[in-house]
Scaffold this motif. Structure first.
Motif, PDB file in Angstrom:
ATOM      1  N   ASP A  23       0.714  -1.020   0.089  1.00  0.00           N
ATOM      2  CA  ASP A  23      -0.045   0.012   0.026  1.00  0.00           C
ATOM      3  C   ASP A  23       0.850   1.203  -0.069  1.00  0.00           C
ATOM      4  O   ASP A  23       0.335   2.363   0.308  1.00  0.00           O
ATOM      5  CB  ASP A  23      -0.939  -0.086   1.112  1.00  0.00           C
ATOM      6  N   ARG A  24       2.210   1.132  -0.232  1.00  0.00           N
ATOM      7  CA  ARG A  24       3.197   2.257  -0.431  1.00  0.00           C
ATOM      8  C   ARG A  24       3.623   2.336  -1.800  1.00  0.00           C
ATOM      9  O   ARG A  24       3.840   1.431  -2.500  1.00  0.00           O
ATOM     10  CB  ARG A  24       4.082   1.995   0.818  1.00  0.00           C
ATOM     11  N   TYR A  28       8.515   8.171   0.786  1.00  0.00           N
ATOM     12  CA  TYR A  28       7.276   7.111   1.102  1.00  0.00           C
ATOM     13  C   TYR A  28       6.028   7.738   0.896  1.00  0.00           C
ATOM     14  O   TYR A  28       5.754   8.717   1.597  1.00  0.00           O
ATOM     15  CB  TYR A  28       7.606   6.419   2.394  1.00  0.00           C
ATOM     16  N   LEU A  29       5.374   7.313   0.217  1.00  0.00           N
ATOM     17  CA  LEU A  29       3.715   7.731   0.053  1.00  0.00           C
ATOM     18  C   LEU A  29       2.899   6.801   0.225  1.00  0.00           C
ATOM     19  O   LEU A  29       2.904   5.426  -0.145  1.00  0.00           O
ATOM     20  CB  LEU A  29       3.665   8.477  -1.555  1.00  0.00           C
ATOM     21  N   ASP A  30       1.668   6.813   0.431  1.00  0.00           N
ATOM     22  CA  ASP A  30       0.478   6.090   0.478  1.00  0.00           C
ATOM     23  C   ASP A  30      -0.168   5.934  -0.932  1.00  0.00           C
ATOM     24  O   ASP A  30       0.361   7.031  -1.680  1.00  0.00           O
ATOM     25  CB  ASP A  30      -0.584   6.123   1.588  1.00  0.00           C
ATOM     26  N   ARG A  31      -1.007   5.484  -1.033  1.00  0.00           N
ATOM     27  CA  ARG A  31      -1.830   5.137  -2.494  1.00  0.00           C
ATOM     28  C   ARG A  31      -2.579   6.208  -2.807  1.00  0.00           C
ATOM     29  O   ARG A  31      -3.112   6.409  -4.072  1.00  0.00           O
ATOM     30  CB  ARG A  31      -2.722   3.770  -2.617  1.00  0.00           C
ATOM     31  N   SER A  32      -2.937   7.153  -1.688  1.00  0.00           N
ATOM     32  CA  SER A  32      -3.403   8.698  -2.157  1.00  0.00           C
ATOM     33  C   SER A  32      -2.463   9.554  -2.342  1.00  0.00           C
ATOM     34  O   SER A  32      -2.811  10.737  -2.606  1.00  0.00           O
ATOM     35  CB  SER A  32      -4.440   8.691  -1.064  1.00  0.00           C
ATOM     36  N   TYR A  33      -1.340   9.238  -2.638  1.00  0.00           N
ATOM     37  CA  TYR A  33      -0.172   9.901  -2.853  1.00  0.00           C
ATOM     38  C   TYR A  33       0.089  11.050  -1.902  1.00  0.00           C
ATOM     39  O   TYR A  33       0.690  12.329  -1.889  1.00  0.00           O
ATOM     40  CB  TYR A  33      -0.265  10.722  -4.135  1.00  0.00           C
ATOM     41  N   ASN A  34      -0.218  10.732  -0.545  1.00  0.00           N
ATOM     42  CA  ASN A  34       0.200  11.507   0.773  1.00  0.00           C
ATOM     43  C   ASN A  34       1.646  11.106   0.997  1.00  0.00           C
ATOM     44  O   ASN A  34       2.054   9.634   1.154  1.00  0.00           O
ATOM     45  CB  ASN A  34      -0.723  11.222   1.852  1.00  0.00           C
ATOM     46  N   LEU A  39       4.287   9.811   3.716  1.00  0.00           N
ATOM     47  CA  LEU A  39       4.364   9.161   4.750  1.00  0.00           C
ATOM     48  C   LEU A  39       5.545   9.446   5.520  1.00  0.00           C
ATOM     49  O   LEU A  39       5.519   9.851   6.563  1.00  0.00           O
ATOM     50  CB  LEU A  39       4.183   7.544   4.513  1.00  0.00           C
TER      51      LEU A  39
END
Length: 265
Positions: A26-27, A41-47, A49
């Motif tokens: 999920d990253r 490192y981003l989440d699947r919503s492009y935020n 982390l």
């Protein structure tokens, strides 16, 4: 959908762009250019982390995963490393043109082996003797390439984009036929992705000045016809493997260069 650097939460003046990217569950893990933070490192919503900096390593390009660990190519150091542990390195030296002789740039897993692409030294005709090789053993799988990028492993074959000629090269170990070009595009080709149906190849504007040393680029594009013009429109060639038709997605309003293409499920 256009996701700009700002859309990734990376709207920072110190960023020139991104190079390697890999999906980890999920990253999304991304290599950054021009930033003191080298990995995002981003989440699947492009935020965002978190960011990560790796001391004494410069110009990270290709990245892959080894379980939970990240393996990175440091192009400026000609070094491949895993969690600050050196896996492979070449001496960093420059030729008469001011170009990095080795220029290791990308890596991938192929049948359990870690393989990489690099430019290599110049031949008598002035072009590079680039190759794809086994990182652990140093074995050269095939060579004679001109500025290879985007080495990939798909459907049992190794693929690499021979950037200067715009050719996609296919190679299957054990084949009696050796590496062969399977597709050619206009422009400076870099970035490759293959799905069940499509083959996607990136095309960038050709740099007239080296970003590394500010020297004029003395090489010419080898494609024929009008495509010899040194400035190409950047975009993605989408080739339908079933119908054998292709379209070109122009991205000139977003960026001059494409480095990597990945499929997000």
């Amino acid at each position: 959908m256009n996701i700009t650097l700002a859309g990734f939460g990376l709207n920072r003046p110190d960023l020139l762009g991104t190079t390697g990217v890999v999906v980890d569950g999920d990253r999304i893990v991304m290599a950054l250019q021009g930033s003191s933070d080298q990995i995002a490192y981003l989440d699947r919503s492009y935020n965002i982390l978190k960011y990560k900096n790796i001391p004494d390593v410069k110009d990270i390009h290709g990245i892959v995963l080894d379980g939970p660990d990240l393996i990175c190519v440091s192009t400026a150091n000609n070094l491949i490393f895993k969690d600050n542990c050196e896996l492979y390195s070449c001496q960093t030296s420059f030729d008469a043109f001011g170009s990095d002789i080795e220029h290791i740039n990308d890596i991938c897993w192929a049948n359990g082996r870690l393989i990489a692409s690099k430019f290599g030294p110049r031949r008598r005709n002035g072009l590079r003797n680039g190759c794809v090789y086994d990182v652990k053993t140093g074995e050269v799988l095939f060579d004679g390439l001109n500025q290879p990028h985007s080495v990939s492993f798909c459907e049992g074959n190794v693929y690499v984009v021979d950037s200067l000629t715009g050719s996609v090269i296919e190679f299957r170990e054990g084949s009696a036929f050796g590496p062969k070009p399977v597709l050619k595009v206009d422009g400076y080709a870099r970035g490759f992705c293959m799905t069940d149906r499509f083959m996607l190849i990136g095309s960038s504007r050709r740099r007239t000045i080296s970003r590394k040393n500010n020297l004029a680029n003395s090489e010419i594009l080898l494609s024929g016809g009008e495509s010899q013009h040194p400035v190409q429109r950047p975009g993605i060639h989408v080739y339908d493997r079933q119908t054998r038709h292709a379209i070109f997605v122009d991205v000139a309003e977003i960026s001059d260069e494409i480095y990597q293409i990945i499929a997000l499920d």
